[in-house]
Every structure is written in C-alpha cells, then in structure tokens.
Design a protein around this motif. Structure first.
Motif, PDB file in Angstrom:
ATOM      1  N   PHE A  84       0.822  -1.209   0.000  1.00  0.00           N
ATOM      2  CA  PHE A  84       0.000   0.000   0.000  1.00  0.00           C
ATOM      3  C   PHE A  84       0.858   1.262   0.000  1.00  0.00           C
ATOM      4  O   PHE A  84       1.919   1.298   0.631  1.00  0.00           O
ATOM      5  N   PRO A  85       0.407   2.326  -0.650  1.00  0.00           N
ATOM      6  CA  PRO A  85       1.048   3.627  -0.445  1.00  0.00           C
ATOM      7  C   PRO A  85       0.700   4.145   0.948  1.00  0.00           C
ATOM      8  O   PRO A  85      -0.108   3.535   1.662  1.00  0.00           O
ATOM      9  N   LEU A  86       1.295   5.235   1.327  1.00  0.00           N
ATOM     10  CA  LEU A  86       0.897   5.903   2.560  1.00  0.00           C
ATOM     11  C   LEU A  86      -0.347   6.728   2.252  1.00  0.00           C
ATOM     12  O   LEU A  86      -0.294   7.659   1.446  1.00  0.00           O
ATOM     13  N   ILE A  87      -1.460   6.353   2.871  1.00  0.00           N
ATOM     14  CA  ILE A  87      -2.728   7.047   2.648  1.00  0.00           C
ATOM     15  C   ILE A  87      -2.972   7.942   3.852  1.00  0.00           C
ATOM     16  O   ILE A  87      -3.335   7.474   4.933  1.00  0.00           O
ATOM     17  N   ILE A  88      -2.776   9.223   3.658  1.00  0.00           N
ATOM     18  CA  ILE A  88      -2.735  10.160   4.782  1.00  0.00           C
ATOM     19  C   ILE A  88      -4.051  10.899   4.972  1.00  0.00           C
ATOM     20  O   ILE A  88      -4.447  11.204   6.095  1.00  0.00           O
ATOM     21  N   GLN A  89      -4.711  11.227   3.894  1.00  0.00           N
ATOM     22  CA  GLN A  89      -5.950  12.011   4.002  1.00  0.00           C
ATOM     23  C   GLN A  89      -6.997  11.277   4.817  1.00  0.00           C
ATOM     24  O   GLN A  89      -7.236  10.084   4.630  1.00  0.00           O
ATOM     25  N   LYS A  90      -7.655  11.996   5.699  1.00  0.00           N
ATOM     26  CA  LYS A  90      -8.616  11.437   6.636  1.00  0.00           C
ATOM     27  C   LYS A  90      -9.697  10.606   5.966  1.00  0.00           C
ATOM     28  O   LYS A  90      -9.932   9.453   6.340  1.00  0.00           O
ATOM     29  N   ASP A  91     -10.354  11.157   4.974  1.00  0.00           N
ATOM     30  CA  ASP A  91     -11.539  10.516   4.409  1.00  0.00           C
ATOM     31  C   ASP A  91     -11.233   9.442   3.371  1.00  0.00           C
ATOM     32  O   ASP A  91     -12.121   8.719   2.949  1.00  0.00           O
ATOM     33  N   MET A  92      -9.982   9.323   2.973  1.00  0.00           N
ATOM     34  CA  MET A  92      -9.627   8.364   1.938  1.00  0.00           C
ATOM     35  C   MET A  92      -9.322   7.001   2.551  1.00  0.00           C
ATOM     36  O   MET A  92      -8.677   6.906   3.603  1.00  0.00           O
ATOM     37  N   VAL A  93      -9.787   5.933   1.906  1.00  0.00           N
ATOM     38  CA  VAL A  93      -9.492   4.574   2.339  1.00  0.00           C
ATOM     39  C   VAL A  93      -8.808   3.837   1.193  1.00  0.00           C
ATOM     40  O   VAL A  93      -8.705   4.349   0.078  1.00  0.00           O
ATOM     41  N   VAL A  94      -8.357   2.619   1.479  1.00  0.00           N
ATOM     42  CA  VAL A  94      -7.592   1.860   0.491  1.00  0.00           C
ATOM     43  C   VAL A  94      -8.369   1.679  -0.805  1.00  0.00           C
ATOM     44  O   VAL A  94      -7.814   1.820  -1.912  1.00  0.00           O
ATOM     45  N   ALA A  95      -9.646   1.382  -0.697  1.00  0.00           N
ATOM     46  CA  ALA A  95     -10.461   1.123  -1.888  1.00  0.00           C
ATOM     47  C   ALA A  95     -10.619   2.355  -2.774  1.00  0.00           C
ATOM     48  O   ALA A  95     -10.996   2.229  -3.950  1.00  0.00           O
ATOM     49  N   ASP A  96     -10.317   3.535  -2.257  1.00  0.00           N
ATOM     50  CA  ASP A  96     -10.441   4.759  -3.044  1.00  0.00           C
ATOM     51  C   ASP A  96      -9.259   4.979  -3.988  1.00  0.00           C
ATOM     52  O   ASP A  96      -9.326   5.812  -4.886  1.00  0.00           O
ATOM     53  N   ASN A 124      -5.128  20.554  -1.176  1.00  0.00           N
ATOM     54  CA  ASN A 124      -5.316  21.806  -0.429  1.00  0.00           C
ATOM     55  C   ASN A 124      -4.185  22.028   0.579  1.00  0.00           C
ATOM     56  O   ASN A 124      -4.404  22.406   1.734  1.00  0.00           O
ATOM     57  N   ASP A 125      -2.961  21.735   0.128  1.00  0.00           N
ATOM     58  CA  ASP A 125      -1.717  21.944   0.885  1.00  0.00           C
ATOM     59  C   ASP A 125      -1.522  20.978   2.046  1.00  0.00           C
ATOM     60  O   ASP A 125      -0.551  21.112   2.798  1.00  0.00           O
ATOM     61  N   ALA A 126      -2.394  20.001   2.212  1.00  0.00           N
ATOM     62  CA  ALA A 126      -2.238  18.986   3.257  1.00  0.00           C
ATOM     63  C   ALA A 126      -1.832  17.661   2.616  1.00  0.00           C
ATOM     64  O   ALA A 126      -2.387  17.275   1.580  1.00  0.00           O
ATOM     65  N   PRO A 127      -0.865  16.935   3.189  1.00  0.00           N
ATOM     66  CA  PRO A 127      -0.452  15.652   2.608  1.00  0.00           C
ATOM     67  C   PRO A 127      -1.638  14.688   2.487  1.00  0.00           C
ATOM     68  O   PRO A 127      -2.418  14.527   3.410  1.00  0.00           O
ATOM     69  N   ALA A 128      -1.768  14.060   1.323  1.00  0.00           N
ATOM     70  CA  ALA A 128      -2.862  13.134   1.061  1.00  0.00           C
ATOM     71  C   ALA A 128      -2.361  11.725   0.793  1.00  0.00           C
ATOM     72  O   ALA A 128      -2.929  10.755   1.285  1.00  0.00           O
ATOM     73  N   LEU A 129      -1.290  11.590  -0.004  1.00  0.00           N
ATOM     74  CA  LEU A 129      -0.742  10.292  -0.391  1.00  0.00           C
ATOM     75  C   LEU A 129       0.774  10.408  -0.499  1.00  0.00           C
ATOM     76  O   LEU A 129       1.322  11.489  -0.743  1.00  0.00           O
TER      77      LEU A 129
END
Length: 311
Positions: A220-232, A301-306
């Motif tokens: 898996f990559p690093l999934i950092i964004q709160k609302d995102m899950v692996v299936a996304d 939006n300037d916040a780490p996501a992946l």
C-alpha cells in the motif's frame, strides 16, 4: 517493539472524536490523579463514575492518552530474555505486571505499556478485550518491506461487537522527543481507516469484510488524508511506482471529491501545483511528472494526502 517515527500519520492525530457525545466523561477524567500506585485504584474511580461499557472504555482510553507519554528508553528497563518457554511464560506475566505499574506510577511507556494498561483496566471492568500485535506503516521505508511485529494495540467489545483502539498513537507523536497531542481518532477507529496504517499478526483481527494479506498491506502507499481509504486508490494502486513503466508521468485515479488545489513534491522539496486535473463519475484523475529514485508526496489543499516511492 519500537514504534516508528510518524512523519505522515501525525496529520491524522488531530481529528475529532466519535459522533457520540462524551463531553461529561472527558471532563470527569480530567479531575482524576495524574498517577496511581496500583491499577485497581484507577479502576475504582471509573467504577464509581461510569455505568456503561461505552463510558468506561472512553474513560480508560481518555485517561491513558492524557497522562502517559511515550519514551523509547523504556525498552531498556525490562529484560525479555528467557531460557525456555516455561520461563518465558512466567517472566512475561511478571513483566506485564511491572510494565502496568510503571506506566501508572511514572506516566511513561512504549506501546506495550499503553496497550497492557488498557487491557488490564478493561479486564477489571469486566469488558471483553485482548491485545493485538502487528505491523504499522508510517514512513516511506515501510512501503514494500516484509511484515514485522513492531507495535501493539487493543480490541475491546461493546454489546458483543469488536472495536479497535490504539492508545499509543492517541497520546501524541514521537520525533526525537514526545509531543503530547491527545486524540480520539484512534478510539473505536473504523477498520477501513485502521488498515491504512495497522496490520495485525492474525488477519481476522483487522475486522475487514474482505481480508487483506500481509503482502498486500506492505505494498500500500501511505494514505494520509482522513476521508480516503484503500479502496479509493485506483491508480497507482501500490506504493512503489516503476519509472520504467511510467517513464514520463504517473497517472493518478482516485475515488474522492476534487480538492481546490492539488500539488506535489519530491523528497520534501518545493511544492509544485498542478493546473490540469479532472473529475468524472466521482473519479479524480491527474498526472504527475515522473522522477526516478525519489519519494513523492501528493497534497490536497496543501495537506499531505498520499505518498509513494518512485523507483
């Protein structure tokens, strides 16, 4: 089991509590002593003030994350060596008691102290629970490496339903020193969120509808964004991206609402803003220029996501 320094997961630690209102519970435990000589003393406070298992679990988790700081030097305090399995079992039980008492009295611990204290308090309250050993994904070096049992967390039951807890990560973050940031994100965390960064030794302790293997978790990559899950994460599905297969650009396709701004950086360098991206049927699509041998961070939006490794 040394907890990894969290360069990305820290962005999730400031998230809010669960939907249920625990204002009274959270306020009550702030009046408790900051340390105890015996675990039964803290348990008696909880028994006196709270009735339901839900309230008691909230109090247990809340007291721990507010009063115990992470200190890696605690690994040097206890001797885990043994001659045979019989000695190991006896030593583990004695060590467990000492770890719990030290965590209560000194207010310092590593993941074992947090998890074992949580377990013991649940036991004293008659709440079915158990410890979980497993791996965590927190940094670029964790992408693709073999499974390791380097962390410990908890499962506890409410109305016969299991929930996931990580009081160690709930207490704050550690980067050269402990930074106290109590968070309820790791209280009853949804399994689909938990699997982004935690993988148990026994897959059934992940409580997923569809099991994920240790090998897949590692990819898996690093999934950092709160609302995102692996299936996304549709593309790139895995955290190591081949520059041979993607010589010019890396195609991203994500099941997520489009942010106002998408940017990226390699090896923590300057952020570069993407001008072109599209969303169709709730599928966000964009491309990022390939740079081999670099670590890539994608920002929404300037916040780490992946985050990915490009090889």
């Amino acid at each position: 089991m040394k907890i990894a320094i969290r360069l990305f997961v820290v962005f999730m630690l400031c998230l809010g509590a669960n939907a249920q209102d625990f204002e009274q519970v959270d306020a009550t435990i702030k009046f408790y002593p900051k340390s105890f000589d015996e675990v039964t003393e803290l348990s008696e406070f909880i028994t006196r003030d709270f009735k339901t298992d839900e309230e008691k679990l909230r109090a247990i988790y809340g007291w721990i994350i507010n009063n115990v700081r992470y200190d890696p030097d605690e690994y040097d305090v206890f001797n885990y060596r043994f001659k045979n399995y019989r000695e190991r079992n006896a030593k583990e039980e004695v060590t467990r008691k000492k770890i719990i008492q030290r965590t209560l009295q000194k207010g310092v611990a590593v993941c074992e102290g947090y998890a074992m204290l949580f377990e013991k308090l649940c036991e004293l309250q008659g709440i079915h629970n158990y410890l979980v050993r497993g791996d965590v994904k927190t940094n670029f070096k964790d992408i693709g490496r073999p499974f390791q049992k380097i962390h410990m967390w908890n499962v506890a039951y409410i109305n016969d339903h299991p929930f996931l807890f990580d009081p160690t990560w709930g207490a704050g973050k550690y980067n050269q020193k402990f930074i106290k940031e109590p968070s309820y994100y790791w209280y009853k965390t949804e399994p689909t969120q938990f699997i982004k960064s935690h993988y148990p030794d026994l897959v059934e302790d992940a409580f997923l509808e569809i099991n994920v293997s240790k090998q897949t978790f590692a990819k898996f990559p690093l999934i950092i964004q709160k609302d995102m899950v692996v299936a996304d994460v549709i593309s790139p599905r895995y955290g190591v991206v081949s520059s041979v297969e993607n010589p010019k650009a890396i195609l991203f396709q994500l099941k997520t609402p489009a942010p106002k701004v998408i940017s990226y950086s390699y090896d923590f360098g300057n952020k570069k803003r993407l001008v072109d991206f599209s969303i169709h049927d709730k599928l966000l699509t964009f491309e990022i220029k390939t740079r081999a041998g670099k670590n890539l961070i994608v920002y929404f939006n300037d916040a780490p996501a992946l985050a990915y490794k490009v090889e």
